[in-house]
Design a protein around this motif. Structure first.
Motif, short mmCIF file in Angstrom:
data_model
loop_
_atom_site.label_atom_id
_atom_site.label_comp_id
_atom_site.label_asym_id
_atom_site.label_seq_id
_atom_site.Cartn_x
_atom_site.Cartn_y
_atom_site.Cartn_z
N UNK A 28 20.85 -3.15 8.80
CA UNK A 28 20.48 -1.77 8.49
C UNK A 28 20.97 -0.82 9.57
N UNK A 29 20.85 -1.23 10.83
CA UNK A 29 21.31 -0.41 11.96
C UNK A 29 22.83 -0.23 11.89
N UNK A 30 23.55 -1.29 11.55
CA UNK A 30 25.00 -1.21 11.44
C UNK A 30 25.41 -0.27 10.31
N UNK A 31 24.67 -0.30 9.20
CA UNK A 31 24.95 0.62 8.09
C UNK A 31 24.77 2.06 8.52
N UNK A 32 23.69 2.32 9.27
CA UNK A 32 23.46 3.69 9.75
C UNK A 32 24.55 4.13 10.70
N UNK A 33 25.03 3.22 11.56
CA UNK A 33 26.10 3.56 12.49
C UNK A 33 27.39 3.85 11.72
N UNK A 34 27.66 3.08 10.68
CA UNK A 34 28.84 3.30 9.87
C UNK A 34 28.76 4.66 9.18
N UNK A 35 27.58 4.98 8.66
CA UNK A 35 27.37 6.27 8.00
C UNK A 35 27.53 7.43 8.98
N UNK A 36 27.25 7.20 10.26
CA UNK A 36 27.33 8.26 11.27
C UNK A 36 28.73 8.31 11.90
N UNK A 37 29.71 7.67 11.28
CA UNK A 37 31.08 7.66 11.78
C UNK A 37 31.16 7.10 13.20
N UNK A 38 30.52 5.96 13.40
CA UNK A 38 30.47 5.30 14.69
C UNK A 38 31.84 4.79 15.09
N UNK A 39 32.17 4.87 16.36
CA UNK A 39 33.44 4.39 16.90
C UNK A 39 33.20 3.21 17.84
N UNK A 40 34.22 2.36 17.99
CA UNK A 40 34.11 1.23 18.91
C UNK A 40 33.95 1.74 20.33
N UNK A 41 33.25 0.97 21.13
CA UNK A 41 33.07 1.32 22.52
C UNK A 41 34.34 1.12 23.33
N UNK A 42 34.39 1.72 24.49
CA UNK A 42 35.60 1.65 25.32
C UNK A 42 35.85 0.25 25.85
N UNK A 43 34.81 -0.56 25.99
CA UNK A 43 35.01 -1.93 26.47
C UNK A 43 35.83 -2.72 25.46
N UNK A 44 35.53 -2.56 24.19
CA UNK A 44 36.27 -3.27 23.14
C UNK A 44 37.73 -2.84 23.15
N UNK A 45 37.97 -1.55 23.29
CA UNK A 45 39.33 -1.03 23.29
C UNK A 45 40.10 -1.55 24.51
N UNK A 46 39.49 -1.51 25.68
CA UNK A 46 40.16 -2.01 26.89
C UNK A 46 40.43 -3.50 26.78
N UNK A 47 39.51 -4.25 26.22
CA UNK A 47 39.69 -5.69 26.05
C UNK A 47 40.87 -5.96 25.11
N UNK A 48 40.99 -5.20 24.04
CA UNK A 48 42.10 -5.38 23.10
C UNK A 48 43.42 -5.05 23.78
N UNK A 49 43.44 -4.02 24.61
CA UNK A 49 44.66 -3.65 25.33
C UNK A 49 45.03 -4.76 26.32
#
Length: 56
Positions: A28-49
């Protein structure tokens, strides 16, 4: 029933019920975050880079 397994009152069943409730709350929390146009955190982005740089 086997000894120590008294149906709903067993600690194993209670743990499963609690786990199921936690998973429902998380979904339910993930659905609310998706509805609020949630973005990935910077740690995930840096890890992917970092992973991409290792592949080069």
């Amino acid at each position: 029933m086997a000894s120590g397994t008294d149906g709903y009152n067993s600690s194993g069943q209670q743990a499963l019920d609690r786990f199921a409730q936690m998973m429902i709350e998380r979904m339910e929390r993930m659905e609310r975050m998706k509805d609020a146009d949630w973005r990935q955190g910077w740690i995930v982005i840096l890890n992917a880079q970092y992973i991409a740089s290792l592949r080069q």
